[in-house]
Design a protein around this motif. Structure first.
Motif, PDB file in Angstrom:
ATOM      1  N   UNK A  56       7.389  28.836   6.144  1.00 41.18           N
ATOM      2  CA  UNK A  56       7.079  30.059   6.893  1.00 41.18           C
ATOM      3  C   UNK A  56       7.473  29.889   8.357  1.00 41.18           C
ATOM      4  N   UNK A  57       7.156  28.706   8.910  1.00 40.78           N
ATOM      5  CA  UNK A  57       7.516  28.445  10.306  1.00 40.78           C
ATOM      6  C   UNK A  57       9.038  28.478  10.468  1.00 40.78           C
ATOM      7  N   UNK A  58       9.724  27.878   9.502  1.00 40.94           N
ATOM      8  CA  UNK A  58      11.182  27.853   9.527  1.00 40.94           C
ATOM      9  C   UNK A  58      11.769  29.271   9.502  1.00 40.94           C
ATOM     10  N   UNK A 141       3.236  26.281  14.318  1.00 37.79           N
ATOM     11  CA  UNK A 141       2.482  27.058  13.320  1.00 37.79           C
ATOM     12  C   UNK A 141       1.135  26.375  13.184  1.00 37.79           C
ATOM     13  N   UNK A 142       0.077  27.140  13.373  1.00 35.62           N
ATOM     14  CA  UNK A 142      -1.261  26.555  13.343  1.00 35.62           C
ATOM     15  C   UNK A 142      -1.486  25.726  12.076  1.00 35.62           C
ATOM     16  N   UNK A 143      -1.135  26.279  10.926  1.00 41.01           N
ATOM     17  CA  UNK A 143      -1.479  25.610   9.664  1.00 41.01           C
ATOM     18  C   UNK A 143      -0.626  24.365   9.423  1.00 41.01           C
ATOM     19  N   UNK A 144       0.672  24.433   9.725  1.00 40.44           N
ATOM     20  CA  UNK A 144       1.513  23.247   9.494  1.00 40.44           C
ATOM     21  C   UNK A 144       1.153  22.152  10.489  1.00 40.44           C
ATOM     22  N   UNK A 145       0.813  22.522  11.729  1.00 38.74           N
ATOM     23  CA  UNK A 145       0.458  21.521  12.736  1.00 38.74           C
ATOM     24  C   UNK A 145      -0.894  20.900  12.431  1.00 38.74           C
ATOM     25  N   UNK A 151      -6.561  17.494  10.328  1.00 35.38           N
ATOM     26  CA  UNK A 151      -7.193  17.403   9.017  1.00 35.38           C
ATOM     27  C   UNK A 151      -6.697  18.538   8.120  1.00 35.38           C
ATOM     28  N   UNK A 152      -6.881  18.381   6.810  1.00 34.21           N
ATOM     29  CA  UNK A 152      -6.573  19.526   5.939  1.00 34.21           C
ATOM     30  C   UNK A 152      -7.429  20.721   6.358  1.00 34.21           C
ATOM     31  N   UNK A 153      -6.839  21.893   6.403  1.00 36.35           N
ATOM     32  CA  UNK A 153      -7.599  23.082   6.817  1.00 36.35           C
ATOM     33  C   UNK A 153      -8.819  23.295   5.949  1.00 36.35           C
ATOM     34  N   UNK A 154      -8.696  22.947   4.660  1.00 36.95           N
ATOM     35  CA  UNK A 154      -9.774  23.173   3.698  1.00 36.95           C
ATOM     36  C   UNK A 154     -11.053  22.430   4.074  1.00 36.95           C
ATOM     37  N   UNK A 155     -10.938  21.361   4.904  1.00 35.79           N
ATOM     38  CA  UNK A 155     -12.133  20.615   5.304  1.00 35.79           C
ATOM     39  C   UNK A 155     -13.028  21.401   6.247  1.00 35.79           C
ATOM     40  N   UNK A 156     -12.442  22.380   6.933  1.00 35.89           N
ATOM     41  CA  UNK A 156     -13.226  23.159   7.892  1.00 35.89           C
ATOM     42  C   UNK A 156     -13.851  22.308   8.988  1.00 35.89           C
ATOM     43  N   UNK A 157     -13.094  21.340   9.507  1.00 31.24           N
ATOM     44  CA  UNK A 157     -13.617  20.443  10.549  1.00 31.24           C
ATOM     45  C   UNK A 157     -14.103  21.223  11.771  1.00 31.24           C
ATOM     46  N   UNK A 158     -15.164  20.710  12.376  1.00 29.35           N
ATOM     47  CA  UNK A 158     -15.642  21.255  13.658  1.00 29.35           C
ATOM     48  C   UNK A 158     -14.676  20.835  14.750  1.00 29.35           C
ATOM     49  N   UNK A 159     -14.434  21.718  15.688  1.00 28.37           N
ATOM     50  CA  UNK A 159     -13.512  21.426  16.784  1.00 28.37           C
ATOM     51  C   UNK A 159     -14.302  21.266  18.080  1.00 28.37           C
ATOM     52  N   UNK A 160     -14.100  20.166  18.814  1.00 26.30           N
ATOM     53  CA  UNK A 160     -14.806  20.034  20.098  1.00 26.30           C
ATOM     54  C   UNK A 160     -14.319  21.099  21.092  1.00 26.30           C
ATOM     55  N   UNK A 161     -15.105  21.350  22.120  1.00 24.22           N
ATOM     56  CA  UNK A 161     -14.782  22.430  23.062  1.00 24.22           C
ATOM     57  C   UNK A 161     -13.536  22.134  23.907  1.00 24.22           C
ATOM     58  N   UNK A 162     -13.147  20.846  23.981  1.00 20.57           N
ATOM     59  CA  UNK A 162     -11.922  20.511  24.715  1.00 20.57           C
ATOM     60  C   UNK A 162     -10.660  20.766  23.890  1.00 20.57           C
ATOM     61  N   UNK A 163     -10.837  21.033  22.588  1.00 23.28           N
ATOM     62  CA  UNK A 163      -9.673  21.206  21.706  1.00 23.28           C
ATOM     63  C   UNK A 163      -8.965  22.522  21.996  1.00 23.28           C
TER      64      UNK A 163
END
Lengths: 337, 337
Positions: A56-58, A141-145, A151-163
């Motif tokens: 998709x990015x391509x 691309x958010x998802x490919x990066x 982490x895999x998007x499916x993990x739903x990792x928490x993002x620190x506020x500096x991210x």
């Protein structure tokens, strides 16, 4: 001594390479942000009909390049060189995109500094008389990066506020030795700077010293007047990195605060859009420049601009090996006649 | 029309950018190969005192660049730009190496075509009057590449006979607007070519069509005489890819067989060293050029050379997604006065 050099790291272009057109394509989230009206195309979904985010990015890259050429009186076969790159390992999105365009290609990697890296090289090649028509561009691309760097998007990792939030988007510019449009006047090429930051969730802090070094070097090399600029836009330092850069420049005697912004801060409404410190990714400064800033240059709302795309040159391997984050920033000075 | 263009993809340099020095460092296996006597330094072990293969590769890059500058009358702070890249994700070895050199840096990714990509851009920048002193270089490392692109070394995977062996080595060249040495005369920049090969263990076959396209284009663009060359060296097609390239060029009417070699074939004794189809990796054409070929140019055993480094722009992700292998090749024509 080479004729075109100013000071230690800056060159003055003498044949007025001109940005005759740009194109920008963004994802759905970016299309809901404050710069929405400046983009040429807003995708309805992140996959854009492809089987993977990388493809998709391509597709975005290829479409943006074609769209930019279609705004000129040229066709793709008139293009002498494509200067482009992206965040993916081995530049997957760019390599697959340019395969179909059948033009000579120089692959670049500067992490999120790639937009100003590609503009720098493209304009020097035109200025040096090697070409009359060149494309410079990049994407992310958010998802490919996210899956490659974090982490895999499916993990739903928490993002620190500096991210920061990787922008889904591709921007590209067509540079010609003739024609109408803003001209690339000067280029300050950055050195790799590493102040020892090791937190891959705080890339603004890692990249700010590189932006500071390049901006300060530009003013030292040229004695140019800060007030002559309508805008100085750093790459994607985000809110935190932007504050650091502003403060460090102030301490060095360069108060750019009246005209300073950051592409990562401009592209999202970080409170409403939950993007924490702001946008990032090669696509961030690419679409902010090719959409918003270029539009303002064409409308003469801006007449002199410094674009300083910033890149964090870390890799998941270097992070696992507990290395710090080397960073880089390249400045491109663009002016109306 | 830009003044320096010949035909569709070739430029003619007019100010004689000169390769005033080169340096090459190789691993222990390369140091036991047929080109052994041409290298500046042969490592005793693959880690060269570092904690990881990636950092070892990075150390090699930094040392090769410093060693090349030390052979000239200049110091590192005289260098205006470094053009370099490697095979690792996010150019880890190059980014970490140039961090300590504190010079303006353009990161490149062209897979194994990076040596001729960096020579192309570096010489155009010098020819265009933007700099008097530039470094072009690249590297690869068998262990860092193997674990990134293929399997953990500890698995001891069997390698098919079409596979190549990634060279551990770094080569770099110093290009100046003045001084003595062979001159870069012409550059033919490659397009991305993809003939549908999907086997990542047969990169010679994937890259051969790109080499053929670039070599054929050079002769079409310039009407130059094949017999005027002392050597045409492709990047790292290996034995299989070299045979394909030779045959395809012959069918197009270009019989280069008398003067044709491949850096991947030269660097190892494939029977004794068990390297199957030959060497590969950015470092392969880098050290073959910076060691063997440059030496022969300096000694006037060669007076006109075409270096055509070739890159397979695949990624492990693109392979998993069942995509074919896009490839690219850039030609640089180097001549004694």
């Amino acid at each position: 001594m080479a004729q075109k050099r100013l000071g230690n790291q800056t060159v003055q272009l003498q044949n007025s390479p001109t940005i005759i057109a740009t194109a920008s394509i963004v994802g759905p989230k970016e299309g809901k942000g404050p710069l929405s009206s400046y983009f040429d195309k807003i995708l309805e979904d992140d996959l854009c009909g492809e089987k993977s985010w990388e493809l998709a990015e391509s597709k975005m890259v290829k479409e943006a390049m074609q769209m930019a050429i279609d705004k000129t009186s040229y066709v793709m076969s008139n293009v002498d060189y494509i200067f482009a790159g992206d965040l993916l390992n081995q530049l997957m999105s760019t390599s697959f995109a340019v395969r179909d365009l059948k033009r000579p290609f120089f692959g670049l990697y500067g992490a999120c500094s790639t937009m100003s890296e590609s503009l720098s090289l493209a304009s020097m090649i035109v200025d040096g008389g090697f070409s009359d028509l060149v494309i410079a561009g990049t994407s992310s691309h958010f998802c490919s990066a996210e899956r490659q760097f974090r982490f895999p998007l499916e993990m739903g990792s928490q993002r620190p506020l500096t991210a920061q939030w990787t922008v889904t988007g591709s921007g590209c510019a067509v540079i010609s030795s003739k024609g109408k449009g803003p001209k690339i006047r000067r280029i300050t090429t950055g050195k790799v700077i590493d102040e020892g930051i090791k937190d891959p969730n705080n890339m603004g802090a890692a990249m700010a010293p590189a932006a500071v070094d390049t901006i300060r070097t530009y003013f030292e090399d040229t004695n140019d007047d800060i007030d002559s600029f309508d805008i100085i836009a750093t790459g994607d330092l985000g809110k935190l990195g932007m504050d650091i850069a502003k403060e460090f420049l102030m301490k060095s005697g360069y108060d750019i605060s009246k005209i300073y912004t950051d592409c990562g801060v401009e592209i999202f409404d970080s409170k409403k859009q939950d993007t924490h410190s702001g946008g990032s990714g090669c696509g961030c400064s690419a679409v902010t420049f090719c959409g918003y800033i270029y539009n303002k240059l064409i409308n003469k709302e801006f007449n002199k601009v410094m674009l300083v795309s910033t890149g964090a040159l870390l890799s998941p391997t270097s992070t696992l090996q507990k290395q710090s984050i080397p960073s880089i920033a390249h400045a491109v000075i663009i002016q109306n006649d």
